[in-house]
Design an enzyme around this catalytic site. Structure first.
Site, short mmCIF file in Angstrom:
data_model
loop_
_atom_site.label_atom_id
_atom_site.label_comp_id
_atom_site.label_asym_id
_atom_site.label_seq_id
_atom_site.Cartn_x
_atom_site.Cartn_y
_atom_site.Cartn_z
N ASP A 39 0.85 -1.20 0.00
CA ASP A 39 0.00 0.00 0.00
C ASP A 39 0.88 1.24 0.00
O ASP A 39 1.44 1.62 1.03
CB ASP A 39 -0.91 -0.02 1.23
CG ASP A 39 -1.83 1.19 1.30
OD1 ASP A 39 -1.88 1.97 0.32
OD2 ASP A 39 -2.49 1.38 2.33
N HIS A 40 1.02 1.87 -1.17
CA HIS A 40 1.87 3.05 -1.30
C HIS A 40 1.15 4.13 -2.09
O HIS A 40 0.37 3.83 -3.00
CB HIS A 40 3.17 2.69 -2.04
CG HIS A 40 4.24 2.16 -1.14
ND1 HIS A 40 5.41 2.83 -0.88
CD2 HIS A 40 4.30 1.01 -0.43
CE1 HIS A 40 6.17 2.11 -0.05
NE2 HIS A 40 5.51 1.00 0.24
N GLY A 109 3.18 3.14 9.55
CA GLY A 109 3.39 3.79 8.27
C GLY A 109 4.78 4.37 8.06
O GLY A 109 5.66 4.27 8.91
N GLU A 110 4.92 4.97 6.89
CA GLU A 110 6.15 5.69 6.54
C GLU A 110 5.79 7.10 6.11
O GLU A 110 4.77 7.32 5.44
CB GLU A 110 6.89 5.00 5.39
CG GLU A 110 7.33 3.58 5.69
CD GLU A 110 6.38 2.54 5.10
OE1 GLU A 110 5.50 2.91 4.28
OE2 GLU A 110 6.51 1.36 5.47
N GLY A 177 10.21 -3.64 15.53
CA GLY A 177 10.95 -3.54 16.78
C GLY A 177 10.16 -4.22 17.89
O GLY A 177 8.93 -4.38 17.80
N ALA A 180 7.17 -2.22 19.56
CA ALA A 180 5.94 -2.18 18.76
C ALA A 180 5.26 -3.54 18.72
O ALA A 180 4.03 -3.62 18.74
CB ALA A 180 6.27 -1.72 17.34
#
Length: 321
Positions: A39-40, A109-110, A177, A180
């Site tokens: 998804d981008h 997200g990013e 990580g 998270a």
């Protein structure tokens, strides 16, 4: 599915929607049991060149295939997509494939994809709070009941989804990580990450994460020779070798192109991408994920040689599983 399943990546960063549908059909014919679409709104690198809307693509994939399960890996339902709209998209996708599993991966997200609506990019702890709140809203909406919600980050007023699946899809929380992974355990149906990171899966399970689907992706570049594969992977996917949190923080493909100038072909050769043309190396990569406790492992073939990779996996890799 109670057994382990091997899937295939639909790389929205590298292919347009029509090509992705063709790849999904080819993956099903090859024997892969699920496909997962990224998804981008931007690709990582300008060279990748695509970013179709994942929910439209997934609907077309559902119509073009028969039995293959579907995944979205992963969405951030907190910035460019409000939880209400995300819930509607998930519900519609599930209705288009009513007899198949749909794995809905969610994460924080990013910046690359989420800054575009001008909401800013808060620190990780705030993004995690937003994710947890959005999951709560999405779960309630997927019941088909009316929802009003006045939270710290989201407001929902008199929303009701009239098209909902009989069984809501699994919501799989993504983590890279340990913190998270533990935080997501209370809010997930399953777990999602990249690579054979059994320590993260252990952290998720030890924190009470449900024994639902555990998905991970392995990146490969199959070609006639390792040198050719390394060159292709460097050209198309070198951002994966960037250190630390850069993949979460850089805002545009141009920034990734600039930062990834520091990555050379030796970094790719020595990294986590499988560039060997030897089937045993591909088998070992998948098996290592299964050994770490993941029961859904999906393969991301980097570059244009999708048909060649599918043929190779059909004849030399998938029979081992």
């Amino acid at each position: 599915m109670s057994h382990s399943a091997i899937g295939y990546t639909l790389s929205s960063e590298e292919f347009g929607p029509t090509e992705l549908v063709d790849i999904a059909r080819g993956a099903e014919d090859t024997g892969f049991e699920f496909v997962s679409a990224s998804d981008h709104v931007h690709p990582w690198l300008p060279e990748q060149g695509e970013s179709p809307f994942v929910w439209g693509t997934l609907g077309a994939v559902a119509e073009a295939t028969e039995d293959v399960d579907l995944g979205v890996g992963v969405s951030a339902p907190a910035f460019r997509m409000h939880p209400v709209i995300t819930a509607q998209a998930v519900a519609t996708a599930a209705e288009l494939a009513p007899d198949r599993d749909l794995y809905f991966g969610v994460g924080t997200g990013e910046n690359l994809n989420e800054h575009v609506t001008g909401r800013g990019w808060p620190e990780h702890e705030v993004r995690m709070e937003m994710l947890v709140e959005s999951i709560e809203v999405i779960r309630r909406l997927l019941t088909g009941e009316p929802v009003s919600h006045h939270g710290e980050h989201f407001t929902v007023e008199n929303a009701k989804l009239y098209t909902v699946p009989d069984t809501p899809p699994d919501i799989c929380v993504s983590a890279f990580g340990e913190r998270a992974a533990k935080r997501g355990a209370d809010h997930a149906d399953g777990f999602w990450t990249v690579g054979p990171q059994g320590d993260l899966l252990d952290a998720y399970r030890e924190a009470g994460g449900p024994d639902g689907p555990a998905l991970t992706q392995v990146s490969v570049c199959y070609a006639d020779s390792e040198d050719e594969a390394v060159s292709t992977a460097h050209e198309n996917w070198r951002q994966s070798a960037l250190p630390g949190e850069l993949n979460q923080l850089l805002p545009t493909p141009v920034h990734f192109e600039q930062a990834s100038r520091l990555v050379d072909e030796d970094d790719i050769r020595e990294g986590s991408i499988v560039t060997s043309p030897d089937a045993d190396d591909h088998i070992e990569s998948i098996q290592s994920c299964l050994d770490e406790g993941f029961d859904r492992v999906y393969v991301h073939q980097i570059g244009d040689e999708q048909e060649e990779c599918l043929d190779f996996y059909e004849s030399a890799v998938l029979p081992s599983f």
